[in-house]
Design a protein around this motif. Sequence first.
Motif, PDB file in Angstrom:
ATOM      1  N   ARG A 195      15.639 -13.462   3.033  1.00 43.67           N
ATOM      2  CA  ARG A 195      15.779 -14.176   1.774  1.00 43.67           C
ATOM      3  C   ARG A 195      14.522 -14.999   1.500  1.00 43.67           C
ATOM      4  O   ARG A 195      13.790 -15.384   2.429  1.00 43.67           O
ATOM      5  CB  ARG A 195      17.007 -15.105   1.822  1.00 43.67           C
ATOM      6  CG  ARG A 195      17.411 -15.590   0.436  1.00 43.67           C
ATOM      7  CD  ARG A 195      18.642 -16.464   0.460  1.00 43.67           C
ATOM      8  NE  ARG A 195      18.933 -16.939  -0.879  1.00 43.67           N
ATOM      9  CZ  ARG A 195      19.737 -17.940  -1.162  1.00 43.67           C
ATOM     10  NH1 ARG A 195      20.374 -18.580  -0.189  1.00 43.67           N
ATOM     11  NH2 ARG A 195      19.936 -18.318  -2.411  1.00 43.67           N
ATOM     12  N   ALA A 196      14.278 -15.285   0.234  1.00 39.58           N
ATOM     13  CA  ALA A 196      13.092 -16.060  -0.158  1.00 39.58           C
ATOM     14  C   ALA A 196      13.105 -17.441   0.483  1.00 39.58           C
ATOM     15  O   ALA A 196      14.171 -18.042   0.680  1.00 39.58           O
ATOM     16  CB  ALA A 196      13.055 -16.209  -1.675  1.00 39.58           C
ATOM     17  N   ARG A 210      12.134 -10.982  -4.244  1.00 39.11           N
ATOM     18  CA  ARG A 210      12.890  -9.748  -4.026  1.00 39.11           C
ATOM     19  C   ARG A 210      12.043  -8.530  -4.368  1.00 39.11           C
ATOM     20  O   ARG A 210      12.089  -7.518  -3.668  1.00 39.11           O
ATOM     21  CB  ARG A 210      14.170  -9.756  -4.882  1.00 39.11           C
ATOM     22  CG  ARG A 210      15.250 -10.734  -4.458  1.00 39.11           C
ATOM     23  CD  ARG A 210      15.938 -10.332  -3.168  1.00 39.11           C
ATOM     24  NE  ARG A 210      16.500  -8.997  -3.203  1.00 39.11           N
ATOM     25  CZ  ARG A 210      17.687  -8.684  -3.735  1.00 39.11           C
ATOM     26  NH1 ARG A 210      18.423  -9.627  -4.298  1.00 39.11           N
ATOM     27  NH2 ARG A 210      18.132  -7.446  -3.695  1.00 39.11           N
ATOM     28  N   ILE A 211      11.260  -8.621  -5.451  1.00 39.48           N
ATOM     29  CA  ILE A 211      10.393  -7.502  -5.815  1.00 39.48           C
ATOM     30  C   ILE A 211       9.309  -7.305  -4.758  1.00 39.48           C
ATOM     31  O   ILE A 211       8.969  -6.167  -4.388  1.00 39.48           O
ATOM     32  CB  ILE A 211       9.761  -7.738  -7.198  1.00 39.48           C
ATOM     33  CG1 ILE A 211      10.836  -7.689  -8.294  1.00 39.48           C
ATOM     34  CG2 ILE A 211       8.676  -6.702  -7.489  1.00 39.48           C
ATOM     35  CD1 ILE A 211      10.325  -8.016  -9.684  1.00 39.48           C
ATOM     36  N   TYR A 212       8.788  -8.416  -4.261  1.00 33.41           N
ATOM     37  CA  TYR A 212       7.762  -8.349  -3.213  1.00 33.41           C
ATOM     38  C   TYR A 212       8.302  -7.643  -1.969  1.00 33.41           C
ATOM     39  O   TYR A 212       7.611  -6.808  -1.373  1.00 33.41           O
ATOM     40  CB  TYR A 212       7.295  -9.756  -2.882  1.00 33.41           C
ATOM     41  CG  TYR A 212       6.468  -9.870  -1.620  1.00 33.41           C
ATOM     42  CD1 TYR A 212       5.191  -9.317  -1.533  1.00 33.41           C
ATOM     43  CD2 TYR A 212       6.972 -10.541  -0.512  1.00 33.41           C
ATOM     44  CE1 TYR A 212       4.440  -9.409  -0.370  1.00 33.41           C
ATOM     45  CE2 TYR A 212       6.224 -10.654   0.653  1.00 33.41           C
ATOM     46  CZ  TYR A 212       4.963 -10.089   0.726  1.00 33.41           C
ATOM     47  OH  TYR A 212       4.232 -10.185   1.880  1.00 33.41           O
ATOM     48  N   ARG A 213       9.547  -7.959  -1.595  1.00 38.01           N
ATOM     49  CA  ARG A 213      10.138  -7.384  -0.389  1.00 38.01           C
ATOM     50  C   ARG A 213      10.717  -5.989  -0.647  1.00 38.01           C
ATOM     51  O   ARG A 213      10.760  -5.163   0.265  1.00 38.01           O
ATOM     52  CB  ARG A 213      11.246  -8.306   0.129  1.00 38.01           C
ATOM     53  CG  ARG A 213      10.808  -9.725   0.451  1.00 38.01           C
ATOM     54  CD  ARG A 213       9.879  -9.794   1.625  1.00 38.01           C
ATOM     55  NE  ARG A 213      10.501  -9.368   2.861  1.00 38.01           N
ATOM     56  CZ  ARG A 213       9.939  -9.480   4.063  1.00 38.01           C
ATOM     57  NH1 ARG A 213       8.706  -9.974   4.164  1.00 38.01           N
ATOM     58  NH2 ARG A 213      10.556  -9.077   5.131  1.00 38.01           N
ATOM     59  N   TRP A 218      11.618  -3.578  -9.187  1.00 35.01           N
ATOM     60  CA  TRP A 218      10.900  -4.061 -10.365  1.00 35.01           C
ATOM     61  C   TRP A 218      11.422  -3.436 -11.657  1.00 35.01           C
ATOM     62  O   TRP A 218      11.456  -4.095 -12.701  1.00 35.01           O
ATOM     63  CB  TRP A 218       9.390  -3.819 -10.215  1.00 35.01           C
ATOM     64  CG  TRP A 218       8.935  -2.406 -10.410  1.00 35.01           C
ATOM     65  CD1 TRP A 218       8.755  -1.460  -9.455  1.00 35.01           C
ATOM     66  CD2 TRP A 218       8.586  -1.786 -11.647  1.00 35.01           C
ATOM     67  NE1 TRP A 218       8.323  -0.280 -10.005  1.00 35.01           N
ATOM     68  CE2 TRP A 218       8.193  -0.450 -11.358  1.00 35.01           C
ATOM     69  CE3 TRP A 218       8.552  -2.213 -12.977  1.00 35.01           C
ATOM     70  CZ2 TRP A 218       7.804   0.447 -12.335  1.00 35.01           C
ATOM     71  CZ3 TRP A 218       8.154  -1.312 -13.964  1.00 35.01           C
ATOM     72  CH2 TRP A 218       7.785  -0.004 -13.644  1.00 35.01           C
ATOM     73  N   ARG A 219      11.843  -2.180 -11.584  1.00 37.02           N
ATOM     74  CA  ARG A 219      12.348  -1.530 -12.797  1.00 37.02           C
ATOM     75  C   ARG A 219      13.624  -2.217 -13.291  1.00 37.02           C
ATOM     76  O   ARG A 219      13.797  -2.422 -14.498  1.00 37.02           O
ATOM     77  CB  ARG A 219      12.617  -0.053 -12.531  1.00 37.02           C
ATOM     78  CG  ARG A 219      11.366   0.797 -12.358  1.00 37.02           C
ATOM     79  CD  ARG A 219      11.709   2.269 -12.218  1.00 37.02           C
ATOM     80  NE  ARG A 219      10.509   3.089 -12.113  1.00 37.02           N
ATOM     81  CZ  ARG A 219       9.862   3.317 -10.979  1.00 37.02           C
ATOM     82  NH1 ARG A 219      10.303   2.779  -9.848  1.00 37.02           N
ATOM     83  NH2 ARG A 219       8.780   4.074 -10.963  1.00 37.02           N
ATOM     84  N   ARG A 220      14.518  -2.546 -12.362  1.00 39.81           N
ATOM     85  CA  ARG A 220      15.758  -3.206 -12.758  1.00 39.81           C
ATOM     86  C   ARG A 220      15.484  -4.578 -13.352  1.00 39.81           C
ATOM     87  O   ARG A 220      16.045  -4.948 -14.385  1.00 39.81           O
ATOM     88  CB  ARG A 220      16.700  -3.352 -11.554  1.00 39.81           C
ATOM     89  CG  ARG A 220      18.112  -3.730 -11.937  1.00 39.81           C
ATOM     90  CD  ARG A 220      18.941  -4.138 -10.744  1.00 39.81           C
ATOM     91  NE  ARG A 220      18.775  -5.561 -10.464  1.00 39.81           N
ATOM     92  CZ  ARG A 220      19.352  -6.192  -9.443  1.00 39.81           C
ATOM     93  NH1 ARG A 220      20.091  -5.510  -8.576  1.00 39.81           N
ATOM     94  NH2 ARG A 220      19.173  -7.476  -9.257  1.00 39.81           N
TER      95      ARG A 220
END
Length: 351
Positions: A195-196, A210-213, A218-220
């Motif tokens: 988690r961040a 979340r996008i980084y991990r 990213w599309r969602r």
Amino acid sequence: MTLDNVAMDEVLAVVREAVRTRRPCTIATPNLNFVVRAASDPAFRASILRSDLSLVDGMPLVWAGRWFGVPVKGRLTGADLFERLRRSRDPAERLDVYLFGGPDGIARLAADRLNAEGGGLRCVGYRSPGYGSVEAISHPDIIREINASGADFLLVALGAEKGQSWIERNRAALEVPVVSHLGAVINFTAGTVRRAPVRVQRAGLEWAWRIYREPALWRRYLSDGSAALAMLARTSWNAGMARLPFPRGSGAVLSAVEVVEGEREVVIRIDGDWRAPGLGPLRAALQAQAGSSKCLSLDLGAATGLDSAAVALLTLLRQARLDAGRGWHVTGVSPRLSRLCRSYGADDLID
């Protein structure tokens, strides 16, 4: 969609009381993705309305609330709730949890972690049901297994729409008092997804983490963000139009609610401007008539204003009536009031 403006201690109290009394309590955790999906999926939206608690799980919802003048207490995620329960060291507060969902093997890892740390949550069962249909993973044997575990808390992790649909389908047969779809929490607990950091969460940038991990997300997030901006623009316009000054000489009507009961119909007349601090009389009237077997008519002809809390009350009443298969209709909706309801995303309340 309605959200409960509550703090963590209030939610913990509700959870522990539900466990103590074995009273059913379903907790939804709406974030931006939930809101976007609910706007186009009536069944998904209804599942949120039927929840006993709907937490403000995303910072965009906090920001949107503040933009429209709603004093949101802050973000309260399902992950934060689970962690607070998990960190408790009071044996009297320990809860038994059943983990249902997640990729193959993840539930077992999460169960082993919970039981090894000896904290506030003890795992008494788990199952990764695979990717079958909601019907396939609702087999009576599965429900019996969950009930036989004696769990206090059922964590469901099947994806937002599928998870809510599974809970809706099986809630009446489940004997676990507290049920919630917590998505990625099972992965956080298993340690397969990190988690961040807290500072990133507090900055409202957990989505970026979340996008980084998980780059595939990213599309969602782009799709949800674009849809949300369009909703925000439309809602801002409707809210602004609804708040234009009243025509000269129209006057303001004192808030009042009147219930007129006939042989086959109950009419609830709502007059004036209704806002959160003074909703007691309206709430009492609606609760008293929610279970009436007679047709219910809501007369808004003299209503001059409804804030988000008032609209939420009416929306919940409508859903309760529809669930019970009882009559419901609304009359006297002015163009101004129609715009106001639409500004809160309650189009179906007046349609």
